[in-house]
Design an enzyme around this catalytic site. Structure first.
Site, PDB file in Angstrom:
ATOM      1  N   ASN A   1      16.451  77.118  -0.441  1.00  0.00           N
ATOM      2  CA  ASN A   1      15.213  76.630   0.199  1.00  0.00           C
ATOM      3  C   ASN A   1      15.445  76.396   1.691  1.00  0.00           C
ATOM      4  O   ASN A   1      16.513  75.967   2.119  1.00  0.00           O
ATOM      5  CB  ASN A   1      14.656  75.380  -0.502  1.00  0.00           C
TER       6      ASN A   1
ATOM      7  N   GLU B   1      13.481  74.609   4.761  1.00  0.00           N
ATOM      8  CA  GLU B   1      12.344  73.745   5.103  1.00  0.00           C
ATOM      9  C   GLU B   1      11.965  73.884   6.572  1.00  0.00           C
ATOM     10  O   GLU B   1      12.694  74.479   7.371  1.00  0.00           O
ATOM     11  CB  GLU B   1      12.685  72.300   4.732  1.00  0.00           C
TER      12      GLU B   1
ATOM     13  N   CYS C   1      10.682  77.858  -0.859  1.00  0.00           N
ATOM     14  CA  CYS C   1      11.613  77.556  -1.950  1.00  0.00           C
ATOM     15  C   CYS C   1      12.730  78.600  -2.019  1.00  0.00           C
ATOM     16  O   CYS C   1      12.576  79.733  -1.544  1.00  0.00           O
ATOM     17  CB  CYS C   1      10.878  77.572  -3.288  1.00  0.00           C
TER      18      CYS C   1
ATOM     19  N   GLU D   1      13.692  80.282  -4.591  1.00  0.00           N
ATOM     20  CA  GLU D   1      13.350  81.448  -5.414  1.00  0.00           C
ATOM     21  C   GLU D   1      12.587  82.492  -4.597  1.00  0.00           C
ATOM     22  O   GLU D   1      12.838  83.695  -4.716  1.00  0.00           O
ATOM     23  CB  GLU D   1      12.482  81.025  -6.607  1.00  0.00           C
TER      24      GLU D   1
ATOM     25  N   CYS E   1       8.627  76.051  -9.161  1.00  0.00           N
ATOM     26  CA  CYS E   1       7.266  75.569  -8.884  1.00  0.00           C
ATOM     27  C   CYS E   1       6.249  76.680  -9.189  1.00  0.00           C
ATOM     28  O   CYS E   1       6.613  77.848  -9.403  1.00  0.00           O
ATOM     29  CB  CYS E   1       7.146  75.114  -7.434  1.00  0.00           C
TER      30      CYS E   1
ATOM     31  N   CYS F   1       6.356  79.894  -6.966  1.00  0.00           N
ATOM     32  CA  CYS F   1       7.505  80.752  -7.285  1.00  0.00           C
ATOM     33  C   CYS F   1       7.295  81.464  -8.615  1.00  0.00           C
ATOM     34  O   CYS F   1       7.725  82.607  -8.785  1.00  0.00           O
ATOM     35  CB  CYS F   1       8.785  79.930  -7.313  1.00  0.00           C
TER      36      CYS F   1
HETATM   37  N1  THU Z   1      12.220  73.727  -4.186  1.00  0.00           N
HETATM   38  C1  THU Z   1      12.793  74.941  -4.421  1.00  0.00           C
HETATM   39  O1  THU Z   1      13.422  75.542  -3.538  1.00  0.00           O
HETATM   40  N2  THU Z   1      12.673  75.464  -5.645  1.00  0.00           N
HETATM   41  C2  THU Z   1      12.089  74.840  -6.712  1.00  0.00           C
HETATM   42  O2  THU Z   1      12.085  75.397  -7.814  1.00  0.00           O
HETATM   43  C3  THU Z   1      11.472  73.537  -6.544  1.00  0.00           C
HETATM   44  C4  THU Z   1      11.465  72.995  -5.156  1.00  0.00           C
HETATM   45  C5  THU Z   1      12.408  73.119  -2.857  1.00  0.00           C
HETATM   46  C6  THU Z   1      11.178  73.028  -2.016  1.00  0.00           C
HETATM   47  C7  THU Z   1      11.556  71.875  -1.086  1.00  0.00           C
HETATM   48  O3  THU Z   1      12.336  72.391  -0.006  1.00  0.00           O
HETATM   49  C8  THU Z   1      12.445  70.996  -1.944  1.00  0.00           C
HETATM   50  O4  THU Z   1      12.879  71.816  -3.021  1.00  0.00           O
HETATM   51  C9  THU Z   1      11.758  69.769  -2.503  1.00  0.00           C
HETATM   52  O5  THU Z   1      10.581  70.098  -3.131  1.00  0.00           O
END
Ligand code: THU
Length: 160
Positions: A61, A63, A72, A74, A111, A114
């Site tokens: 991920n 940000e 994310c 994925e 999520c 994804c």
């Molecule tokens: N996140 C992911 O990268 N994958 C997931 O399956 C769930 C959430 C990340 C998004 C954000 O940067 C952090 O986790 C918190 O939500």
């Protein structure tokens, strides 16, 4: 008419019960958490995909200061594979996480956004993606196809 949707998945007590190849993929996902950029959530997610070429590709991920812009692990991974390996199919994807000051001992699940991207990828290549979900340790879930994560998901075939 009443209909029922159900699917089967494996729940393993620990990663040692995975095949050697799946263990290697999960380890790559755990390692990939170190490449996450997650200063806002402190929740590092790593994903690793096994391609039909035998290569393992990772994503994490990333940000943003403008929070919704972040992406994310994925989708970082899927978009990277789609652009760098457009002729390969994805055989399996492992997903793990490393939260700051918290245990990582149970699986997390992708999520909704994804899930759509995973389904799109399966439909685009007509090839199921095995999904392996696990913390850094603890039980592991193995789903035979990402489609199970998004029942009645939107199928872009209707746009053609
Ligand atoms: N996140 C992911 O990268 N994958 C997931 O399956 C769930 C959430 C990340 C998004 C954000 O940067 C952090 O986790 C918190 O939500």
């Amino acid at each position: 008419m009443l209909k029922k949707y159900e699917f089967e998945y494996e729940l393993l007590d620990h990663a040692g019960l995975l095949s050697t190849a799946d263990q290697a993929l999960l380890n790559a996902a755990i390692k990939a958490t170190a490449t996450a950029y997650a200063p806002y959530s402190n929740f590092k997610v790593g994903a690793a995909a096994l391609l039909s070429t035998g290569q393992i590709i990772i994503g994490s991920n990333q940000e943003s200061t403008s929070f919704p812009v972040g992406i994310c692990a994925e989708r970082t991974l899927l978009n990277s594979i789609g652009s760098q390996y457009p002729n390969a199919t994805i055989e399996a994807m492992a997903i793990s996480y490393d939260p700051l000051n918290k245990p990582s001992v149970e699986p997390i699940s992708p999520c909704g956004m994804c899930r759509q991207s995973l389904l799109d990828y399966e439909n685009r290549y007509q090839s199921p993606i095995k999904i392996i979900l696990s913390g850094k340790s603890g039980p592991v879930m193995v789903l035979p196809s990402a489609a199970h994560l998004l029942p009645f998901g939107f199928d872009g075939a209707i746009l053609k």
